[in-house]
Design a protein around this motif. Structure first.
Motif, PDB file in Angstrom:
ATOM      1  N   VAL A  10       0.849  -1.191   0.000  1.00 30.66           N
ATOM      2  CA  VAL A  10       0.000   0.000   0.000  1.00 30.66           C
ATOM      3  C   VAL A  10       0.885   1.242   0.000  1.00 30.66           C
ATOM      4  CG1 VAL A  10      -1.709   1.321   1.301  1.00 30.66           C
ATOM      5  CG2 VAL A  10      -1.849  -1.171   1.259  1.00 30.66           C
ATOM      6  N   PHE A  11       0.476   2.256  -0.777  1.00 27.77           N
ATOM      7  CA  PHE A  11       1.143   3.553  -0.770  1.00 27.77           C
ATOM      8  C   PHE A  11       0.074   4.638  -0.836  1.00 27.77           C
ATOM      9  CE2 PHE A  11       3.982   0.563  -2.851  1.00 27.77           C
ATOM     10  CZ  PHE A  11       5.166   0.746  -2.153  1.00 27.77           C
ATOM     11  N   GLY A  12       0.286   5.730  -0.096  1.00 26.21           N
ATOM     12  CA  GLY A  12      -0.677   6.817  -0.128  1.00 26.21           C
ATOM     13  C   GLY A  12      -0.034   8.135   0.252  1.00 26.21           C
ATOM     14  N   ALA A  13      -0.543   9.236  -0.298  1.00 26.67           N
ATOM     15  CA  ALA A  13      -0.036  10.567   0.016  1.00 26.67           C
ATOM     16  C   ALA A  13      -1.216  11.533   0.076  1.00 26.67           C
ATOM     17  CB  ALA A  13       0.973  11.030  -1.025  1.00 26.67           C
ATOM     18  N   VAL A  14      -1.134  12.499   1.009  1.00 29.08           N
ATOM     19  CA  VAL A  14      -2.187  13.485   1.211  1.00 29.08           C
ATOM     20  C   VAL A  14      -1.567  14.869   1.198  1.00 29.08           C
ATOM     21  CG1 VAL A  14      -3.960  14.334   2.782  1.00 29.08           C
ATOM     22  CG2 VAL A  14      -3.543  11.877   2.588  1.00 29.08           C
ATOM     23  N   TYR A  15      -2.243  15.801   0.517  1.00 28.88           N
ATOM     24  CA  TYR A  15      -1.742  17.183   0.461  1.00 28.88           C
ATOM     25  C   TYR A  15      -2.899  18.130   0.736  1.00 28.88           C
ATOM     26  CZ  TYR A  15       0.946  21.229  -1.011  1.00 28.88           C
ATOM     27  OH  TYR A  15       1.616  22.433  -1.036  1.00 28.88           O
ATOM     28  N   PRO A  16      -2.767  19.024   1.741  1.00 26.63           N
ATOM     29  CA  PRO A  16      -3.860  19.941   2.077  1.00 26.63           C
ATOM     30  C   PRO A  16      -4.008  21.045   1.035  1.00 26.63           C
ATOM     31  CG  PRO A  16      -1.933  20.401   3.430  1.00 26.63           C
ATOM     32  CD  PRO A  16      -1.605  19.163   2.643  1.00 26.63           C
ATOM     33  N   ILE A  17      -5.237  21.476   0.796  1.00 27.78           N
ATOM     34  CA  ILE A  17      -5.518  22.578  -0.127  1.00 27.78           C
ATOM     35  C   ILE A  17      -6.617  23.453   0.468  1.00 27.78           C
ATOM     36  CG2 ILE A  17      -4.817  21.373  -2.232  1.00 27.78           C
ATOM     37  CD1 ILE A  17      -7.743  20.738  -2.737  1.00 27.78           C
ATOM     38  N   GLY A  18      -6.479  24.752   0.318  1.00 30.76           N
ATOM     39  CA  GLY A  18      -7.540  25.669   0.696  1.00 30.76           C
ATOM     40  C   GLY A  18      -7.799  25.844   2.168  1.00 30.76           C
ATOM     41  N   GLY A  19      -7.033  25.221   3.033  1.00 28.75           N
ATOM     42  CA  GLY A  19      -7.206  25.412   4.460  1.00 28.75           C
ATOM     43  C   GLY A  19      -8.277  24.559   5.112  1.00 28.75           C
ATOM     44  N   LYS A  20      -9.255  24.077   4.350  1.00 31.42           N
ATOM     45  CA  LYS A  20     -10.329  23.272   4.922  1.00 31.42           C
ATOM     46  C   LYS A  20     -10.510  21.942   4.224  1.00 31.42           C
ATOM     47  CE  LYS A  20     -13.217  26.891   6.926  1.00 31.42           C
ATOM     48  NZ  LYS A  20     -14.599  27.449   6.994  1.00 31.42           N
ATOM     49  N   GLY A  21      -9.512  21.495   3.480  1.00 31.73           N
ATOM     50  CA  GLY A  21      -9.642  20.236   2.773  1.00 31.73           C
ATOM     51  C   GLY A  21      -8.292  19.719   2.324  1.00 31.73           C
ATOM     52  N   ALA A  22      -8.300  18.534   1.733  1.00 28.21           N
ATOM     53  CA  ALA A  22      -7.068  17.921   1.247  1.00 28.21           C
ATOM     54  C   ALA A  22      -7.403  16.937   0.137  1.00 28.21           C
ATOM     55  CB  ALA A  22      -6.333  17.205   2.386  1.00 28.21           C
ATOM     56  N   ILE A  23      -6.424  16.718  -0.730  1.00 24.39           N
ATOM     57  CA  ILE A  23      -6.540  15.707  -1.765  1.00 24.39           C
ATOM     58  C   ILE A  23      -5.609  14.548  -1.418  1.00 24.39           C
ATOM     59  CG2 ILE A  23      -7.230  17.271  -3.605  1.00 24.39           C
ATOM     60  CD1 ILE A  23      -4.330  17.290  -4.569  1.00 24.39           C
ATOM     61  N   GLY A  24      -5.953  13.368  -1.889  1.00 28.73           N
ATOM     62  CA  GLY A  24      -5.128  12.208  -1.614  1.00 28.73           C
ATOM     63  C   GLY A  24      -5.038  11.292  -2.821  1.00 28.73           C
ATOM     64  N   PHE A  25      -3.935  10.591  -2.915  1.00 26.44           N
ATOM     65  CA  PHE A  25      -3.730   9.607  -3.973  1.00 26.44           C
ATOM     66  C   PHE A  25      -3.196   8.337  -3.310  1.00 26.44           C
ATOM     67  CE2 PHE A  25      -3.225  13.758  -5.912  1.00 26.44           C
ATOM     68  CZ  PHE A  25      -4.088  13.671  -6.995  1.00 26.44           C
ATOM     69  N   GLY A  26      -3.737   7.182  -3.723  1.00 27.78           N
ATOM     70  CA  GLY A  26      -3.335   5.935  -3.089  1.00 27.78           C
ATOM     71  C   GLY A  26      -3.296   4.771  -4.057  1.00 27.78           C
ATOM     72  N   TYR A  27      -2.588   3.729  -3.614  1.00 18.45           N
ATOM     73  CA  TYR A  27      -2.450   2.505  -4.407  1.00 18.45           C
ATOM     74  C   TYR A  27      -2.381   1.332  -3.445  1.00 18.45           C
ATOM     75  CZ  TYR A  27      -0.130  -1.091  -7.243  1.00 18.45           C
ATOM     76  OH  TYR A  27       0.201  -2.269  -7.869  1.00 18.45           O
ATOM     77  N   ALA A  28      -3.173   0.307  -3.706  1.00 19.15           N
ATOM     78  CA  ALA A  28      -3.151  -0.919  -2.898  1.00 19.15           C
ATOM     79  C   ALA A  28      -3.226  -2.104  -3.838  1.00 19.15           C
ATOM     80  CB  ALA A  28      -4.320  -0.944  -1.920  1.00 19.15           C
ATOM     81  N   ALA A  29      -2.388  -3.122  -3.592  1.00 16.62           N
ATOM     82  CA  ALA A  29      -2.362  -4.283  -4.488  1.00 16.62           C
ATOM     83  C   ALA A  29      -2.053  -5.549  -3.711  1.00 16.62           C
ATOM     84  CB  ALA A  29      -1.336  -4.084  -5.595  1.00 16.62           C
TER      85      ALA A  29
END
Length: 329
Positions: A89-108
């Motif tokens: 599993v790999f995942g990364a999260v990056y905050p945007i706009g002060g009240k939210g965040a985007i994330g990208f992940g991979y599981a296999a």
């Protein structure tokens, strides 16, 4: 039955048995690799994590937790299930706009070296199988106490030497997270909620993904945070989750877990899932976390060990390091 059909059937049978999947092939419900569990922290608590939803693991468990993240997060995990099935599993999260965040992940999950034999026992070939999921996630605070999150998931299945079993598909998760209810937090996730989106194979067949509603609660019993039930220099929390299948008559599955932190950098945890005990621990320093989980699977009590590494930029640089060291002067 042709050799090609035999290989497809054998691979499917091995895959279903390896993960203890409870539906028959006639049920036409494909395996979701995320059912194994994501993150050593969640596995150590018996997969009770819907209302915890912290760190980068929240991509895979409850995307609403992204609304609570205000710093870059990274998570990874590896392990071997039943001695033959590799899981990563790999995942990364990056905050945007002060009240939210985007994330990208991979599981296999993947298995290799499967011996394909005919009815007389003669070796025909060797084959492998991989089931992977790619995530694009977004979470946002709706109010100071309520967050909403969405996962877009792309599924890809590959079988070497059994190309008719290759398939792709997409689906959607929606999660809610309510914090600030005194010492209580609650969460809920609808997984694979789009009935129209299925796994479509090269053979022309289609299979649905398991549709599940997960609900959970986290109780902060001890701690220095204002939301804890009792003020204490140590931290203790109890977590309870329940899974409800919307497409079968299976009984509701429950997950119970607890975390105990005698110091900020060390945490012990344990849990119960389907009458099996789980355990784990974590070390954290300068934003880097090492997490371990022991989680048995199946009636044969097969033991599986998982390891996770995580990074939280809020812990870096560590306090006390001189500026000249950090600037490499």
């Amino acid at each position: 039955m042709t050799n090609r059909k035999k290989m497809i059937w054998i691979l499917s049978f091995i895959w279903i048995l390896s993960f203890g999947f409870c539906h028959s092939a006639a049920a036409q419900t494909t395996f979701d690799p995320l059912a194994i569990g994501v993150g050593a922290r969640a596995l150590g608590m018996g997969k009770a994590y819907v209302a915890v939803a912290e760190d980068g693991d929240t991509i895979f468990t409850n995307p609403a937790g992204l609304g609570e993240i205000d710093a870059f997060q990274f998570t990874s995990m590896s392990g071997t299930l039943l001695e033959d099935v590799g899981y990563s599993v790999f995942g990364a999260v990056y905050p945007i706009g002060g009240k939210g965040a985007i994330g990208f992940g991979y599981a296999a999950a993947r298995i290799a070296g499967i011996e394909i034999r005919d009815t007389s026992g003669t070796l025909i070939n060797h084959a492998g199988f991989e089931n992977a999921v790619i995530f694009a996630s977004y979470g946002r605070k709706l109010t100071d106490k309520l967050s909403l999150g969405i996962n877009l998931k792309y599924f890809k299945q590959d079988g070497t030497n059994v190309n008719a079993g290759d398939g792709t598909g997409a689906n959607l998760d929606i999660g809610l997270l309510q914090r600030g209810l005194g010492f209580l937090s609650i969460g809920a996730v609808g997984k694979n909620i789009l009935s129209s989106n299925k796994i479509r194979y090269k053979s022309g067949e289609e299979e649905t993904l398991p549709k599940i509603i997960k609900v959970g609660a986290r109780m902060y019993l001890l701690g220095e945070k204002f939301r804890s039930a009792r003020f204490s220099p140590i931290e203790l929390s109890l977590v309870v989750d329940a899974d409800l299948s919307l497409e079968s008559s299976e009984p509701m599955a429950t997950h119970i877990g607890a975390e105990f932190s005698p110091t900020p950098g060390f945490t012990l945890r344990g849990g119960i899932e389907e009458s099996a005990g789980t355990m784990g621990f974590s070390f954290r320093f300068a934003g880097v976390g090492f997490h371990y989980a022991f989680h048995p699977y199946g009636e044969t009590s097969d033991e599986t060990h998982y390891f996770s590494l995580s990074f939280d930029e809020r812990g870096w640089p560590p306090e006390g390091l001189p500026d000249t060291f950090l600037s490499m002067k």
